[in-house]
Design an enzyme around this catalytic site. Sequence first.
Site, PDB file in Angstrom:
ATOM      1  N   ASN A   1     -12.397   0.341  -5.840  1.00  0.00           N
ATOM      2  CA  ASN A   1     -12.308  -0.194  -7.248  1.00  0.00           C
ATOM      3  C   ASN A   1     -13.221  -0.391  -7.975  1.00  0.00           C
ATOM      4  O   ASN A   1     -13.803  -1.683  -7.344  1.00  0.00           O
ATOM      5  CB  ASN A   1     -10.820  -0.970  -6.987  1.00  0.00           C
ATOM      6  CG  ASN A   1     -10.599  -1.623  -8.505  1.00  0.00           C
ATOM      7  OD1 ASN A   1     -10.921  -1.056  -9.548  1.00  0.00           O
ATOM      8  ND2 ASN A   1      -9.863  -2.463  -8.551  1.00  0.00           N
TER       9      ASN A   1
ATOM     10  N   GLU B   1      -1.987 -16.324 -10.082  1.00  0.00           N
ATOM     11  CA  GLU B   1      -1.058 -15.695 -10.580  1.00  0.00           C
ATOM     12  C   GLU B   1       0.269 -16.283  -9.912  1.00  0.00           C
ATOM     13  O   GLU B   1       1.353 -15.676 -10.474  1.00  0.00           O
ATOM     14  CB  GLU B   1      -1.141 -14.131 -10.316  1.00  0.00           C
ATOM     15  CG  GLU B   1      -2.275 -13.696 -10.824  1.00  0.00           C
ATOM     16  CD  GLU B   1      -2.271 -12.212 -10.907  1.00  0.00           C
ATOM     17  OE1 GLU B   1      -1.311 -11.535 -10.495  1.00  0.00           O
ATOM     18  OE2 GLU B   1      -3.210 -11.297 -11.393  1.00  0.00           O
TER      19      GLU B   1
ATOM     20  N   TYR C   1       0.647  -1.201  -0.051  1.00  0.00           N
ATOM     21  CA  TYR C   1       0.080  -0.067   0.057  1.00  0.00           C
ATOM     22  C   TYR C   1       0.981   1.293  -0.051  1.00  0.00           C
ATOM     23  O   TYR C   1       0.430   2.153  -0.922  1.00  0.00           O
ATOM     24  CB  TYR C   1      -0.882  -0.002   1.212  1.00  0.00           C
ATOM     25  CG  TYR C   1      -1.987  -1.122   1.221  1.00  0.00           C
ATOM     26  CD1 TYR C   1      -3.307  -0.931   0.384  1.00  0.00           C
ATOM     27  CD2 TYR C   1      -1.750  -2.416   1.887  1.00  0.00           C
ATOM     28  CE1 TYR C   1      -4.139  -1.846   0.543  1.00  0.00           C
ATOM     29  CE2 TYR C   1      -2.721  -3.267   1.780  1.00  0.00           C
ATOM     30  CZ  TYR C   1      -4.041  -3.094   1.204  1.00  0.00           C
ATOM     31  OH  TYR C   1      -4.821  -4.238   0.986  1.00  0.00           O
TER      32      TYR C   1
ATOM     33  N   CYS D   1      -6.426  -5.022  -7.861  1.00  0.00           N
ATOM     34  CA  CYS D   1      -6.178  -4.518  -6.472  1.00  0.00           C
ATOM     35  C   CYS D   1      -6.131  -5.748  -5.660  1.00  0.00           C
ATOM     36  O   CYS D   1      -5.333  -5.640  -4.534  1.00  0.00           O
ATOM     37  CB  CYS D   1      -7.573  -3.890  -5.910  1.00  0.00           C
ATOM     38  SG  CYS D   1      -9.019  -4.829  -6.233  1.00  0.00           S
ATOM     39  N   HIS D   2      -6.239  -6.994  -6.197  1.00  0.00           N
ATOM     40  CA  HIS D   2      -5.711  -8.199  -5.410  1.00  0.00           C
ATOM     41  C   HIS D   2      -4.163  -8.275  -5.183  1.00  0.00           C
ATOM     42  O   HIS D   2      -3.530  -8.934  -4.273  1.00  0.00           O
ATOM     43  CB  HIS D   2      -6.205  -9.438  -5.981  1.00  0.00           C
ATOM     44  CG  HIS D   2      -5.902  -9.784  -7.544  1.00  0.00           C
ATOM     45  ND1 HIS D   2      -6.625  -9.160  -8.347  1.00  0.00           N
ATOM     46  CD2 HIS D   2      -4.839 -10.675  -8.000  1.00  0.00           C
ATOM     47  CE1 HIS D   2      -6.066  -9.496  -9.592  1.00  0.00           C
ATOM     48  NE2 HIS D   2      -4.883 -10.304  -9.301  1.00  0.00           N
TER      49      HIS D   2
END
Length: 184
Positions: free
Chosen positions: A141, A176, A118, A149-150
């Site tokens: 978002n 991912e 962040y 945003c993950h």
Amino acid sequence: MNSHEQDEQRVVWAVVDSGIGPLLLAATPEGLVSVVFHATDPVRDRALARLADRLGAEPVEAPDSPLLAEAIRQVEAYFTGARRDFALPLDWSLVSGFNRQVLRELADGVPYGTVVGYGDLARRVGQPGAAQAVGLAMGANPLPVVVPCHRVVESDGGIGGFGGGLETKRKLLALEGVLPEPLF
């Protein structure tokens, strides 16, 4: 209102099954405008009512609209591992100011398979003390998954919060390759 004006204001939507449950995708002529997690009928109906209020047009179900059809193809490819990023026009009209700046930086600057803190994201947009505000921007978002945003996590290694729920965030990060696959 003539038909050309109606087309200009048209909001189309579809629900697509994904590796994290049903996602509502909504688009305007400008681009994809909203992605909503856990799009069961009641969640979908509330989200469509909010979109109608915010955008001034009643959303129409149209999974065959060219933009939505392409968005559906790209989302499905992402969840099968065949696609790592999204090449879709985005309509940023539901977000403005600092939040828009942070989300654009996230979309452009944090690639698949990576994470950012962040505070790091706050520094990237020239607001080094704004880590909490970045967290609020993530919560606001309108385009999760597509604007990833993950991929924003706590600097101490914690996973951070997530509007779609922590289980959903873990699944996306596992997809991912950032986290191991959940054991159950």
